[in-house]
Design a protein around this motif. Structure first.
Motif, short mmCIF file in Angstrom:
data_model
loop_
_atom_site.label_atom_id
_atom_site.label_comp_id
_atom_site.label_asym_id
_atom_site.label_seq_id
_atom_site.Cartn_x
_atom_site.Cartn_y
_atom_site.Cartn_z
N ILE A 167 0.97 -1.20 0.14
CA ILE A 167 0.08 0.05 -0.09
C ILE A 167 0.89 1.51 0.01
O ILE A 167 1.77 1.44 1.01
CB ILE A 167 -0.94 0.12 1.15
N ILE A 168 0.46 2.19 -0.98
CA ILE A 168 1.32 3.52 -1.21
C ILE A 168 0.68 4.59 -1.03
O ILE A 168 -0.53 4.58 -1.63
CB ILE A 168 2.00 3.29 -2.50
N ALA A 169 0.74 5.54 -0.10
CA ALA A 169 -0.07 6.81 0.17
C ALA A 169 0.66 7.68 -0.63
O ALA A 169 1.79 8.18 -0.33
CB ALA A 169 -0.09 7.01 1.70
N VAL A 170 -0.09 8.52 -1.73
CA VAL A 170 0.49 9.52 -2.29
C VAL A 170 -0.23 10.75 -1.71
O VAL A 170 -1.44 10.88 -1.55
CB VAL A 170 -0.04 9.50 -3.88
N THR A 171 0.40 11.65 -0.87
CA THR A 171 -0.10 12.38 0.03
C THR A 171 0.13 13.85 -0.50
O THR A 171 1.18 14.23 -1.11
CB THR A 171 0.52 12.36 1.30
N HIS A 172 -0.75 15.12 -0.06
CA HIS A 172 -0.46 16.50 -0.21
C HIS A 172 -0.38 16.89 1.03
O HIS A 172 -1.36 17.51 1.62
CB HIS A 172 -1.35 16.88 -1.26
N SER A 173 0.62 16.76 2.26
CA SER A 173 0.29 17.04 3.47
C SER A 173 1.55 17.46 4.07
O SER A 173 1.54 18.18 5.05
CB SER A 173 0.19 15.64 4.11
N GLY A 174 2.83 17.18 3.60
CA GLY A 174 4.03 17.95 3.91
C GLY A 174 4.49 16.83 5.09
O GLY A 174 3.95 15.88 5.45
N ILE A 175 6.00 16.88 5.28
CA ILE A 175 6.59 15.92 6.22
C ILE A 175 6.09 15.78 7.45
O ILE A 175 5.91 14.54 7.74
CB ILE A 175 8.15 16.57 6.08
N THR A 176 5.87 16.66 8.20
CA THR A 176 5.17 16.40 9.57
C THR A 176 3.95 15.46 9.41
O THR A 176 4.00 14.58 10.52
CB THR A 176 5.06 17.80 10.28
N GLU A 177 2.99 15.72 8.73
CA GLU A 177 2.02 15.04 8.93
C GLU A 177 2.19 13.72 8.16
O GLU A 177 1.64 12.61 8.51
CB GLU A 177 0.72 15.63 8.05
N ASP A 178 3.00 13.61 6.99
CA ASP A 178 3.43 12.21 6.33
C ASP A 178 4.07 11.44 7.75
O ASP A 178 3.98 10.09 7.59
CB ASP A 178 4.37 12.67 5.28
N GLU A 179 4.86 11.97 8.62
CA GLU A 179 5.41 11.17 9.67
C GLU A 179 4.42 10.59 10.48
O GLU A 179 4.20 9.36 10.88
CB GLU A 179 6.46 12.20 10.39
N GLU A 180 3.23 11.50 10.87
CA GLU A 180 2.28 11.14 11.52
C GLU A 180 1.37 9.79 10.82
O GLU A 180 1.01 8.93 11.84
CB GLU A 180 1.36 12.12 11.79
N LEU A 181 1.28 10.05 9.82
CA LEU A 181 0.73 9.29 8.91
C LEU A 181 1.14 7.61 9.17
O LEU A 181 0.84 6.70 9.39
CB LEU A 181 0.49 9.39 7.36
N ALA A 182 2.59 7.65 8.95
CA ALA A 182 3.53 6.61 9.07
C ALA A 182 3.24 5.82 10.30
O ALA A 182 3.38 4.48 10.45
CB ALA A 182 4.84 6.91 8.62
N ARG A 183 3.34 6.64 11.25
CA ARG A 183 3.22 6.17 12.60
C ARG A 183 1.91 5.57 13.00
O ARG A 183 1.72 4.54 13.71
CB ARG A 183 3.43 7.10 13.85
N GLU A 184 1.13 6.08 12.31
CA GLU A 184 -0.61 5.89 12.88
C GLU A 184 -1.01 4.70 11.94
O GLU A 184 -2.04 4.00 12.55
CB GLU A 184 -1.44 6.94 12.91
N VAL A 185 -0.66 4.52 10.71
CA VAL A 185 -1.28 3.47 9.86
C VAL A 185 -0.05 2.53 9.52
O VAL A 185 0.49 2.83 8.46
CB VAL A 185 -1.89 4.09 8.49
N ASP A 186 -0.17 1.55 10.24
CA ASP A 186 0.99 0.33 9.78
C ASP A 186 0.81 -0.08 8.52
O ASP A 186 1.83 -0.80 8.03
CB ASP A 186 0.73 -0.64 11.21
N ALA A 187 -0.26 -0.19 8.05
CA ALA A 187 -0.75 -0.99 6.76
C ALA A 187 0.11 -0.27 5.61
O ALA A 187 0.38 -1.08 4.43
CB ALA A 187 -1.97 -1.27 6.40
N ILE A 188 0.34 1.13 5.74
CA ILE A 188 1.04 1.94 4.83
C ILE A 188 2.64 1.49 4.51
O ILE A 188 3.05 1.63 5.66
CB ILE A 188 0.87 3.21 4.93
N ASP A 189 2.83 1.12 3.40
CA ASP A 189 4.36 0.61 3.22
C ASP A 189 5.27 1.88 2.71
O ASP A 189 6.61 1.64 2.99
CB ASP A 189 4.44 -0.56 2.07
N LEU A 190 4.86 2.71 2.16
CA LEU A 190 5.65 3.91 1.42
C LEU A 190 4.73 5.33 1.49
O LEU A 190 3.45 4.99 1.03
CB LEU A 190 5.97 3.33 -0.03
N VAL A 191 5.21 6.36 1.73
CA VAL A 191 4.70 7.66 1.59
C VAL A 191 5.21 8.33 0.65
O VAL A 191 6.63 8.73 0.82
CB VAL A 191 4.50 8.36 2.86
N VAL A 192 4.65 8.87 -0.59
CA VAL A 192 4.94 9.66 -1.72
C VAL A 192 4.45 11.04 -1.34
O VAL A 192 3.27 11.06 -1.61
CB VAL A 192 4.99 9.25 -2.97
#
Length: 584
Positions: A167-192
């Motif tokens: 599962i890849i999350a393609v985000t428009h959020s910025g690094i800080t929110e991307d880090e939160e996303l990675a911490r909170e959603v274990d199922a995500i394998d990569l954030v672009v």
């Protein structure tokens, strides 16, 4: 785009020979601010067209996709054959919820999707707009947005149930929110990611999840070589094994794909025709050299006076004065509305040139009620005390929400202390208490023309009811009065020349019945005012430091602490004196 296409085609060719798949992803903000985006108002979608031709697989929706409102976004997508076109280039918005009866709902924006690689791997994608990006979006109503982290959990679970291996999350959020996303959603394998405009030269790892971002304006092509272990279910980055950099710079040394160049050239012609019609043939070529300069006008540093901020606000104040025939005292513009540095040509044939395209790009955001691109200029009157509140709002909002809300200014000189903008933050609740004491001194410029001379008069605190003529753009004028609804001591009410309150809509400057004066037009007019031939940007703009002067003073909490200590001491003294009397 033409050079990017060459690079992507080369990578695809190599990977095809190795029976490997390539996914081309974008973190959003594909429209808004550039002269080409003006064509959105004419029902065209130049950026999306080029991205389809280049071969993007996923584009996530960014905040600037709402610069012209959700109706125009729907028209933009429809112009490139959506919703059918999602099959080739999906425009995703997992947490974007238009009403069922809205045209944007008809575009069937995917909440998630699965794409299969050449080897049969099922790759799931979600596309998220971050909280900060949502806050920055200007015209979203009636579209609503769910919390990106909670939405990601739901969509990731659905993808897993549908058989997604990765599962890849393609985000428009910025690094800080991307880090939160990675911490909170274990199922995500990569954030672009996107939004924060960071060039990440080596992936950030958070909760074993890589986070990547490739700068902005196609500075770089980010490339990840990925390997999936079927036994462990782990996704690994193997760039270093392949001796491959994570970011590849897109330079003039890369040949252009002629097919993409031809499409781009057609849009240059369309943009020129649009400008020509809108400006009555005053502007007809975005490649026109409008000025020369020996230096780049920078929009840095943030949350402080900068070169381009001075130039832009002088342009707003002086051009509007000339166009309307009414002297303007002050002009304000937010850092976030100045989109990029004003670059100058660096090649032998363009040394020192400033092109119309680049000039407009610095301040080309938004649109108006006249259905033409660019925020309209707003003219109103404020009292001296309200002017002080404008600068207090600048300090307060930039402290709370970041540098985008810091105001550049023309016609004034101020001394301020960012640290005094907030008196204190309520413990546990985290609620900030504004001080209304961040601005230490405020003066009006009394010289002629651009703010180059040392001629000022002070605006006294709380005593100046005189009305001053100010200009800004529609976006800034809209949010300034809103602050007063939440913080009464920062109340700001737009007025006419007689002192009567007016709405933002009534304050818009019109050149004629159908035409608004655009923010970007004032900057173009000012730039071209320095002479007919070989126009040069005045050397005074190469330096800063005389308008917005930050000073260091004793923090307010120190005074509050000393007052508290004195009060406690007084109480103790009183108790002791009372006891002494009783003993006596």
């Amino acid at each position: 785009f033409a050079r990017l296409s060459t690079k992507i085609d080369s990578i695809r060719s190599v990977k095809s020979e190795q029976n490997e798949s390539v996914f081309v992803l974008s973190g959003g903000d594909i429209m808004g601010g550039f002269p080409f985006s003006f064509l959105v108002m004419a029902g065209k979608a130049p950026e999306l067209h080029l991205m389809q031709e280049v071969g993007y697989d996923i584009i996530t929706i960014g905040n600037h996709e709402f610069d012209y409102g959700p109706d125009k976004l729907a028209t933009y997508l429809q112009a490139r054959n959506y919703p059918e076109a999602h099959e080739e280039t999906a425009v995703m918005g997992s947490n974007t919820y238009p009403p069922d009866d809205h045209p944007l709902a008809e575009m069937d924006i995917p909440r998630n999707l699965i794409m299969e690689t050449e080897s049969g791997l099922e790759v799931g994608f979600i596309g998220l707009l971050g909280r900060g990006a949502e806050q920055s979006a200007t015209l979203t109503d009636p579209v609503e947005f769910s919390d990106p982290v909670e939405e990601a959990k739901d969509q990731a679970a659905e993808l897993e149930d549908s058989g997604a291996d990765v599962i890849i999350a393609v985000t428009h959020s910025g690094i800080t929110e991307d880090e939160e996303l990675a911490r909170e959603v274990d199922a995500i394998d990569l954030v672009v990611g996107g939004h924060s405009h960071d060039a990440i030269y080596e992936p950030i790892i958070e909760n074993d999840t890589p986070i990547v971002q490739a700068g902005y304006y196609l500075q770089y092509l980010g490339q990840l070589n990925l390997e999936y272990d079927e036994d462990t279910g782990e996704l690994s980055i193997i760039n270093e094994e392949d001796d491959l950099p994570y970011l590849r710079e897109i330079t003039s040394e890369i040949p252009e794909n002629p097919d993409i160049t031809a499409i781009a050239e057609a849009y240059v012609d369309s943009t020129n025709a649009y400008l020509e019609e809108w400006t009555d043939d005053d502007l007809n070529d975005i490649r026109e050299v409008v000025a020369q300069s020996d230096f780049k006008l920078s929009r840095d540093p943030r949350k402080a006076e900068n070169q381009l901020g001075n130039f832009v606000t002088d342009a707003m104040r002086l051009s509007t004065s000339e166009i309307t025939g009414e002297t303007v005292d002050f002009a304000f513009q937010a850092d976030g509305a100045v989109r990029q540095h004003l670059h100058i040509g660096t090649m032998p044939w363009s040394e020192g040139d400033i092109m119309l395209h680049d000039l407009i790009t610095t301040v080309g955001l938004g649109s108006g009620y006249d259905e033409v691109a660019g925020y309209p200029m707003v003219s109103a009157y404020l009292t001296g005390e309200e002017l002080r509140r404008v600068m207090e709002v600048s300090l307060l909002l930039s402290e709370l929400f970041g540098s985008s809300y810091f105001l550049q200014a023309s016609g004034l000189r101020t001394e301020y202390n960012h640290a005094r903008a907030i008196f204190l933050t309520i413990p546990f609740a985290g609620t900030p208490i504004p001080s209304n004491r961040g601005v230490m001194k405020l003066e009006r410029y009394t010289g002629e023309g651009a703010q180059f001379e040392d001629q000022f008069e002070e605006i006294p605190r709380g005593e100046d009811d005189r009305l001053y003529h100010i200009v800004t753009d529609y976006y800034i004028a809209s949010f300034l009065p809103l602050v007063g609804e939440l913080v009464p001591q920062l109340d700001i009410q737009l007025k006419n020349q007689e002192g009567n309150e007016i709405s933002v809509e009534d304050a818009i400057i019109h050149l004629d019945e159908d035409r608004e004066l655009k923010m970007w037009e004032t900057v173009v007019k000012y730039t071209k005012s320095f002479g007919d031939d070989n126009v040069s940007i005045p050397a005074e703009y190469e330096s800063t430091g005389e308008r917005l002067v930050e000073i260091q003073t004793t923090p307010l909490w120190v005074w509050a602490f000393l007052l508290l200590v004195a009060l406690i001491a007084l109480i103790i003294f009183g108790i002791r004196k009372f006891k002494a009397k009783r003993v006596a």
